[in-house]
Design an enzyme around this catalytic site. Structure first.
Site, PDB file in Angstrom:
ATOM      1  N   TYR A  58      -3.790  -8.862   0.280  1.00 15.16           N
ATOM      2  CA  TYR A  58      -5.217  -8.561   0.147  1.00 15.16           C
ATOM      3  C   TYR A  58      -6.071  -9.316   1.166  1.00 15.16           C
ATOM      4  O   TYR A  58      -7.224  -8.969   1.387  1.00 15.16           O
ATOM      5  CB  TYR A  58      -5.727  -8.893  -1.266  1.00 15.16           C
ATOM      6  CG  TYR A  58      -5.084  -8.080  -2.381  1.00 15.16           C
ATOM      7  CD1 TYR A  58      -4.254  -7.010  -2.098  1.00 15.16           C
ATOM      8  CD2 TYR A  58      -5.312  -8.391  -3.719  1.00 15.16           C
ATOM      9  CE1 TYR A  58      -3.657  -6.275  -3.117  1.00 15.16           C
ATOM     10  CE2 TYR A  58      -4.723  -7.645  -4.739  1.00 15.16           C
ATOM     11  CZ  TYR A  58      -3.892  -6.591  -4.422  1.00 15.16           C
ATOM     12  OH  TYR A  58      -3.322  -5.864  -5.429  1.00 15.16           O
ATOM     13  N   LYS A  72      10.052 -10.370  -4.162  1.00 14.76           N
ATOM     14  CA  LYS A  72      10.839  -9.223  -3.694  1.00 14.76           C
ATOM     15  C   LYS A  72      11.718  -9.753  -2.565  1.00 14.76           C
ATOM     16  O   LYS A  72      11.671  -9.295  -1.420  1.00 14.76           O
ATOM     17  CB  LYS A  72       9.872  -8.099  -3.232  1.00 14.76           C
ATOM     18  CG  LYS A  72      10.519  -6.780  -2.937  1.00 14.76           C
ATOM     19  CD  LYS A  72      11.037  -6.049  -4.154  1.00 14.76           C
ATOM     20  CE  LYS A  72      11.730  -4.760  -3.751  1.00 14.76           C
ATOM     21  NZ  LYS A  72      12.578  -4.188  -4.822  1.00 14.76           N
ATOM     22  N   ASP A 112      10.294  -5.467  -9.293  1.00 17.19           N
ATOM     23  CA  ASP A 112      10.543  -4.179  -9.961  1.00 17.19           C
ATOM     24  C   ASP A 112      11.229  -4.392 -11.306  1.00 17.19           C
ATOM     25  O   ASP A 112      10.905  -3.756 -12.313  1.00 17.19           O
ATOM     26  CB  ASP A 112      11.340  -3.222  -9.058  1.00 17.19           C
ATOM     27  CG  ASP A 112      12.426  -3.915  -8.260  1.00 17.19           C
ATOM     28  OD1 ASP A 112      12.490  -5.167  -8.280  1.00 17.19           O
ATOM     29  OD2 ASP A 112      13.232  -3.222  -7.626  1.00 17.19           O
ATOM     30  N   ASP A 118      -1.494  -9.119  -9.548  1.00 16.17           N
ATOM     31  CA  ASP A 118      -2.568  -8.185  -9.897  1.00 16.17           C
ATOM     32  C   ASP A 118      -1.997  -7.072 -10.783  1.00 16.17           C
ATOM     33  O   ASP A 118      -2.514  -6.758 -11.866  1.00 16.17           O
ATOM     34  CB  ASP A 118      -3.130  -7.605  -8.585  1.00 16.17           C
ATOM     35  CG  ASP A 118      -4.359  -6.755  -8.799  1.00 16.17           C
ATOM     36  OD1 ASP A 118      -4.896  -6.757  -9.919  1.00 16.17           O
ATOM     37  OD2 ASP A 118      -4.777  -6.070  -7.843  1.00 16.17           O
ATOM     38  N   ASP A 135      -2.096  -6.847 -15.252  1.00 21.30           N
ATOM     39  CA  ASP A 135      -2.683  -5.700 -15.956  1.00 21.30           C
ATOM     40  C   ASP A 135      -1.663  -5.049 -16.882  1.00 21.30           C
ATOM     41  O   ASP A 135      -1.983  -4.666 -18.006  1.00 21.30           O
ATOM     42  CB  ASP A 135      -3.189  -4.652 -14.948  1.00 21.30           C
ATOM     43  CG  ASP A 135      -4.657  -4.880 -14.615  1.00 21.30           C
ATOM     44  OD1 ASP A 135      -5.207  -5.913 -15.065  1.00 21.30           O
ATOM     45  OD2 ASP A 135      -5.240  -4.042 -13.911  1.00 21.30           O
TER      46      ASP A 135
END
Ligand code: NAD
Length: 361
Positions: A146, A195, A227, A251, A255
């Site tokens: 980001y 990852k 994942d 992020d 959620d």
């Protein structure tokens, strides 16, 4: 102990829920012999109305001068509020982003707890929800994809876009230290999510986290690919204590974790810098659709206030007393409208605050 707390009631239901959180904090302070000094400041829409800008220098100075900031939430209905006819840098959310930046907040904490009493709201299969869960996601907030360099351009007549994911070892180390410190206050397990089978930044993440772990021999560390983590959150959420991860993975996962609790009015959050200072706020927004009706659920803000006691003031016993009061009040059947179910007693925002304060024993 004397605690200086700057309050940002904000917009919509913000002033109602912050009022109840203060009520509960004051009761805890009385009970345990602390003195709390609150100072209210404006931000977001309320600041636009008073000063024409969503964040003033005075608000930043008051926030910096405090030991911690307790916030309701900011913003209005984008379709109807005049705040959203202003240019983007003058809208309510711009104030929050600027405040977070000036306070150098880099660690975002989002607990996801499934209360036995609210297990019906959990969208997972019954045998999974019955096991319950109590985890906290510690997300790096200022680096990664980001904030990396990005551009959109044309190459041989084809549109192309590039985003870059960058972390240096210092950024990883400081968030890992937060994650391990927090695990020490909980069940002493860190799941570091990356990852590393694909990304260089994740391989660096993993090796720095392992270095930090050496200083915490009492905390168990495991690594998990992002994942797999997304899958495990719905398959077996009870396995998690602290999930430590970078910005974008955090992020998405935070959620996901909050949605499996099923109760938006119960979700606390905090953002910390590299001192004990933090900004504490509920995860939900300002709910303009129910503002001023005395029906909002104040529990997310009350639980954020408990986090403030634990993480900014190391008052773990006082934080626990608030968390216990929440459980006790729920177990006696009191519910605000958003978590109401058959056979329970419906109460408003203010009454819920009274009950929570009374249940601090
Ligand atoms: P929201 O979270 O405010 O509301 C979503 C739904 O949940 C609404 O139906 C609302 O009534 C309900 N709800 C939320 N909190 C509740 C509570 N404590 N008790 C009972 N019901 C509750 O999300 P939204 O409607 O998308 O956003 C409204 C405004 O809030 C927007 O301006 C948005 O930008 C802002 N917002 C602010 C923050 C923040 O201050 N950090 C975070 C998210 C959204």
């Amino acid at each position: 102990m004397e605690l200086h707390i700057t309050c940002i009631p904000g917009d919509g239901i913000g002033p109602e829920i912050v009022k109840e959180a203060r009520k509960v904090l004051e009761r805890a302070a009385d009970k345990y012999g602390h003195k709390m000094i609150f100072k209210d400041v404006l931000m977001g829409g309320a600041s636009i109305d008073a000063h024409g800008v969503p964040l003033t220098k005075e608000t930043v100075a008051e926030a910096k001068a405090a030991d911690a900031v307790l916030m309701g939430s900011i913003g209005g209905d984008a379709a109807t509020s005049p705040w959203y006819r202003l240019s983007p840098e003058l809208r309510p959310e711009a104030g929050l982003l600027a405040l977070r930046k000036s306070l150098k907040l880099f660690a975002n904490l989002r607990p996801a707890v499934l209360y036995d009493e609210l297990a019906d709201a959990c969208p997972l299969r019954e045998e999974i929800s019955r096991a319950g869960f109590d985890m906290i996601i510690v997300r790096e907030l200022t680096g990664g994809l980001y904030f990396g360099e990005r551009k959109t351009f044309q190459e041989n007549g084809v549109r192309k876009a590039i985003d870059t994911l960058t972390y240096d070892e210092n950024e990883i180390r400081r968030i890992a230290v937060k994650g391990f410190d927090i695990a020490r206050k909980r069940r002493k397990k860190v799941t570091s999510v990356d990852k590393a089978n694909v990304l260089d930044s994740s391989r660096l993440w993993r090796s720095v986290v392992e270095e930090v772990a050496k200083g915490y021999p009492d905390v168990t560390l495991e690594h998990m690919l992002v994942d797999n983590c997304a899958m495990q959150l719905v398959k077996n959420p009870a396995q998690f204590d602290v999930i430590l991860t970078e910005n974008m993975f955090g992020d998405i996962l935070s959620d996901e974790a909050s949605m499996v609790t099923g109760s938006i009015g119960m979700l606390a959050s905090a953002s910390l810098n590299d001192t004990k200072f933090g900004l504490y706020e509920p995860s939900h927004g300002s709910a303009p659709d129910i503002a001023g009706m005395d029906i909002a659920n104040p529990i997310a803000t009350v639980l954020s206030a408990a986090m403030m006691l634990r993480y900014s003031f190391d008052l773990d016993r006082e934080a626990q007393a608030i968390e216990k009061a929440v459980k006790l009040t729920l177990s006696e059947g009191y519910r605000t409208a958003d978590i109401m179910s058959e056979g329970m007693t419906k109460v408003g925002c203010s009454r819920m605050g009274d009950l929570l304060a009374e249940h601090i024993v």
